[in-house]
Write an enzyme that holds these catalytic residues in place. Structure first.
Site, short mmCIF file in Angstrom:
data_model
loop_
_atom_site.label_atom_id
_atom_site.label_comp_id
_atom_site.label_asym_id
_atom_site.label_seq_id
_atom_site.Cartn_x
_atom_site.Cartn_y
_atom_site.Cartn_z
N GLY A 114 0.83 -1.20 0.00
CA GLY A 114 0.00 0.00 0.00
C GLY A 114 0.87 1.25 0.00
N LYS A 118 -0.20 5.20 -5.82
CA LYS A 118 -1.20 4.84 -6.85
C LYS A 118 -2.02 6.08 -7.27
CE LYS A 118 -2.84 1.85 -3.94
NZ LYS A 118 -1.79 1.88 -2.90
N ASN A 138 -10.43 2.86 3.97
CA ASN A 138 -9.10 2.53 4.50
C ASN A 138 -8.02 3.07 3.56
OD1 ASN A 138 -9.94 0.70 2.53
ND2 ASN A 138 -8.98 -1.09 3.45
N ALA A 139 -8.37 3.34 2.32
CA ALA A 139 -7.41 3.88 1.35
C ALA A 139 -7.18 5.37 1.60
CB ALA A 139 -7.94 3.68 -0.06
N GLY A 140 -5.96 5.80 1.34
CA GLY A 140 -5.66 7.22 1.35
C GLY A 140 -4.78 7.49 0.15
N HIS A 141 -5.33 8.12 -0.87
CA HIS A 141 -4.60 8.35 -2.12
C HIS A 141 -4.34 9.84 -2.29
CE1 HIS A 141 -6.16 4.29 -3.93
NE2 HIS A 141 -5.52 4.15 -2.79
N THR A 183 -6.95 -0.03 9.92
CA THR A 183 -7.23 1.41 9.92
C THR A 183 -8.44 1.73 10.79
OG1 THR A 183 -8.64 1.18 7.98
CG2 THR A 183 -6.32 1.65 7.57
N THR A 189 -1.71 8.43 5.51
CA THR A 189 -2.67 9.48 5.13
C THR A 189 -3.98 9.32 5.89
OG1 THR A 189 -2.39 8.29 3.05
CG2 THR A 189 -2.52 10.64 2.89
N HIS A 194 9.12 7.57 -6.06
CA HIS A 194 9.98 7.92 -4.92
C HIS A 194 11.47 7.73 -5.22
CE1 HIS A 194 6.02 7.11 -3.12
NE2 HIS A 194 6.33 8.03 -2.25
P1 GDP Z 1 -1.32 5.57 -2.54
O1 GDP Z 1 -2.11 5.11 -1.35
O2 GDP Z 1 -0.68 4.44 -3.26
O3 GDP Z 1 -2.12 6.43 -3.48
O4 GDP Z 1 -0.13 6.46 -1.96
P2 GDP Z 1 -0.25 7.59 -0.82
O5 GDP Z 1 -0.84 8.80 -1.41
O6 GDP Z 1 -0.88 7.05 0.42
O7 GDP Z 1 1.28 7.79 -0.44
C1 GDP Z 1 2.21 8.18 -1.38
C2 GDP Z 1 2.86 9.50 -0.94
O8 GDP Z 1 4.00 9.74 -1.72
C3 GDP Z 1 1.97 10.70 -1.16
O9 GDP Z 1 2.28 11.68 -0.20
C4 GDP Z 1 2.36 11.17 -2.57
O10 GDP Z 1 2.11 12.55 -2.77
C5 GDP Z 1 3.83 10.90 -2.55
N1 GDP Z 1 4.45 10.55 -3.82
C6 GDP Z 1 3.94 9.85 -4.87
N2 GDP Z 1 4.89 9.67 -5.83
C7 GDP Z 1 6.02 10.24 -5.35
C8 GDP Z 1 7.36 10.38 -5.85
O11 GDP Z 1 7.73 9.90 -6.92
N3 GDP Z 1 8.24 11.07 -5.05
C9 GDP Z 1 7.89 11.59 -3.85
N4 GDP Z 1 8.81 12.25 -3.14
N5 GDP Z 1 6.64 11.48 -3.34
C10 GDP Z 1 5.75 10.81 -4.09
P1 IMO Z 2 -3.82 2.64 0.17
O1 IMO Z 2 -4.92 2.43 -0.83
C1 IMO Z 2 -1.39 0.94 3.36
C2 IMO Z 2 -3.36 -1.93 6.02
C3 IMO Z 2 -3.61 -1.54 7.46
C4 IMO Z 2 -3.52 -2.89 8.13
C5 IMO Z 2 -4.16 -3.82 7.09
C6 IMO Z 2 -5.64 -4.10 7.36
O2 IMO Z 2 -3.71 4.04 0.65
O3 IMO Z 2 -2.54 2.09 -0.34
P2 IMO Z 2 -7.86 -2.67 7.10
O4 IMO Z 2 -8.28 -1.39 7.78
O5 IMO Z 2 -7.85 -2.58 5.62
O6 IMO Z 2 -8.63 -3.86 7.61
O7 IMO Z 2 -6.35 -2.89 7.59
O8 IMO Z 2 -4.03 -3.17 5.84
N1 IMO Z 2 -3.92 -0.98 5.02
C7 IMO Z 2 -3.16 -0.16 4.27
N2 IMO Z 2 -1.83 0.06 4.27
N3 IMO Z 2 -2.18 1.55 2.44
C8 IMO Z 2 -3.50 1.32 2.42
O9 IMO Z 2 -4.30 1.81 1.45
C9 IMO Z 2 -4.07 0.46 3.38
N4 IMO Z 2 -5.31 0.02 3.64
C10 IMO Z 2 -5.20 -0.86 4.64
O10 IMO Z 2 -2.63 -0.63 7.93
O11 IMO Z 2 -2.17 -3.27 8.24
MG MG Z 3 -2.26 5.49 0.70
#
Ligand code: GDP
Ligand code: IMO
Ligand code: MG
Length: 442
Positions: free
Chosen positions: A11, A15, A37-40, A127, A309, A341
């Site tokens: 996760g 994405k 549970n997702a944070g994008h 979460t 997030t 990253h």
């Molecule tokens: P997701 O759940 O897969 O959508 O990812 P998240 O948004 O939870 O976490 C990814 C974090 O990395 C966020 O704060 C993005 O803004 C940041 N991010 C994504 N791509 C890059 C990258 O290539 N470089 C850096 N430094 N940050 C990135």
């Molecule tokens: P995104 O979409 C990272 C993890 C939780 C826990 C396990 C089960 O932002 O990538 P849940 O609440 O789903 O039953 O928790 O899965 N988890 C994540 N870790 N990114 C996420 O979503 C997650 N959604 C759940 O931390 O370990």
């Molecule tokens: Mg996330």
């Protein structure tokens, strides 16, 4: 043509950023599993948007769909829509009538079960959003679906059956007191009202039929996976997983679009150039062995803003785990990967990757099926050349060949290991900070 974006690790691979980037050429963006549970995160010209249930295409004004494979909490959905409207967006979100509803007793049971497991150190670190209990009810044929909210009599029947069972679990199994979350009258009133609102705003759809019509009209559909392959309930580190299928097969099941359609499209895995994990479970390449490793993890955590997030928890940090990515490439059938990253790893004194595992004197190239065996794996680390910090804005503008040589070597090594081409490289959070080598729509 469809493009499916899938998390390759645990996760938070970035994405949201990729869905935002390539969603520019989509008409409809579909979440097929998971819930709030997702944070994008999407960053557009320095403006950061945190999306949870609303598909990340919303920032570009694309139609968003929550497929039948999702679990939907109407409270958080309407709050999120409100917050996005206050930010000046106008999200058009459709919700599958076959999707399951997260009710307040699901959240309560999520926390109650976690607290109980924590007494023996067995908590998952969820979460707390009620995800697991909702999928349990779905599989147990006692769930409430979005379509049920539209008919107050059906909703009442469903609640009258299920709520006493939840009350009994809280009171008799866990020995706690049930509260408002088990009040049928109050639940009915609140959730029938959500049903009225969903209907009034024209938000509910038969997801399969809706997507079929949109595709027939020529629309491009993108699938937005949440979570990641190693927390997939079937292919991840069970029981330290979420309760749905983030893997690519989930896109078909969770939307009602046939696997022959998604399979003719592109399936792009999102990879973080190192590893992060929130919650419990094995992580063989974790940087936590001694103070030097902890300091390095702290550095990467700060540079990469590795704090959840959704929950704000600091993420655990490790080196890139290649056996995990071999497992992900195979399980998802990737046509390409996007590696994010790469900027965060710049300027390190040392750079390693977990090339394989060692278990009982043998070398493993992929992830063992049981979590206990996985937890026993020692990483076989390889040292690679670190790259310097450079002007990433300039690199993003000039393209792939402008990447530092050592970064290109790192990507080439990865491509060879997983036999999958690198389509894009993230060198910063902003939409502008992605080096695109191949556009999956092309
Ligand atoms: P997701 O759940 O897969 O959508 O990812 P998240 O948004 O939870 O976490 C990814 C974090 O990395 C966020 O704060 C993005 O803004 C940041 N991010 C994504 N791509 C890059 C990258 O290539 N470089 C850096 N430094 N940050 C990135
Ligand atoms: P995104 O979409 C990272 C993890 C939780 C826990 C396990 C089960 O932002 O990538 P849940 O609440 O789903 O039953 O928790 O899965 N988890 C994540 N870790 N990114 C996420 O979503 C997650 N959604 C759940 O931390 O370990
Ligand atoms: Mg996330």
């Amino acid at each position: 043509m469809t493009v499916t974006i899938v998390g390759s690790q645990l996760g938070d691979e970035g994405k949201g950023a990729l869905v935002d980037l390539w969603g520019g050429d989509a008409d409809v963006v579909v979440r097929y599993q998971g819930g709030d549970n997702a944070g994008h995160t999407v960053v557009e010209g320095g403006e950061e948007y945190a999306l949870s249930l609303v598909p990340s295409g919303a920032v570009r004004g694309k139609v968003g769909v929550l497929g039948n494979g999702c679990v939907v909490n109407p409270r958080t959905l309407f709050d999120e829509l409100e917050t996005l409207r206050e930010r000046g967006l106008d999200p058009d979100v459709r919700v599958a009538e076959r999707a399951h509803v997260i009710l307040p007793y699901h959240r309560r049971l999520d926390s109650v079960e976690e607290e109980t497991k924590a007494e023996s150190g067995d908590e998952v670190g969820t979460t707390g959003r009620g995800i697991g209990p909702t999928y349990e009810d779905k599989a147990g044929r006692r769930g409430v679906r979005v379509g049920d909210l539209l008919d107050p009599a059906v909703l009442r029947d469903r609640l009258e059956y299920v709520v006493p069972r939840k009350r009994a679990a809280i009171e008799e199994v866990y020995g706690l007191e049930a509260g408002e979350e088990c009040d049928v009258g109050a639940l009915h009133e609140e959730f029938a009202e959500f049903g009225r609102r969903l209907r009034e705003e024209g938000m509910t759809v038969d997801c399969s039929a809706f997507l079929h019509e949109r595709r027939a009209a020529g629309d491009a559909v993108m699938f937005e996976g949440a979570q990641g392959t190693l927390i997939d309930v079937d292919h991840g580190s069970y029981p330290y997983v979420t309760s749905s299928n983030p893997t690519a097969g989930g896109a078909a099941v969770g939307s009602g679009v046939g696997p022959t359609v998604t399979g003719r499209g592109e399936v792009v895995g999102v990879v973080k150039a190192y590893l992060s994990r929130v919650g419990e479970g094995p992580m063989p390449t974790e940087l936590d062995g001694d103070r030097r490793e902890e300091a390095l993890a702290g550095d990467i955590r700060e540079k990469g803003s590795e704090f959840g997030t959704v929950t704000g928890r600091p993420r655990r940090i490790g080196w890139l785990d290649v056996p995990m990515l071999r497992h992900a490439a195979r399980t998802n059938g990737y046509t390409g990967v996007a590696v994010n990253h790469v900027d965060v790893l710049a300027g390190l004194d040392e750079l390693r990757v977990g090339h394989a595992y060692e278990l009982d004197g043998e070398e493993l190239r992929t992830v063992p099926s049981t979590t206990e065996r996985w937890a026993e794996c020692e990483p076989v680390l390889r040292e690679l050349e670190p790259w310097p910090a450079v002007d990433w804005a300039a690199v993003a503008e000039s393209g792939y060949d402008a990447l530092p040589d050592a970064a290109a070597d790192y990507l080439e090594y990865l491509e060879a290991q997983i036999d999958t081409p690198v389509y894009a490289v993230g060198v910063g959070p902003d939409r502008e900070r992605t080096v695109v080598r191949h556009d999956p729509w092309a």
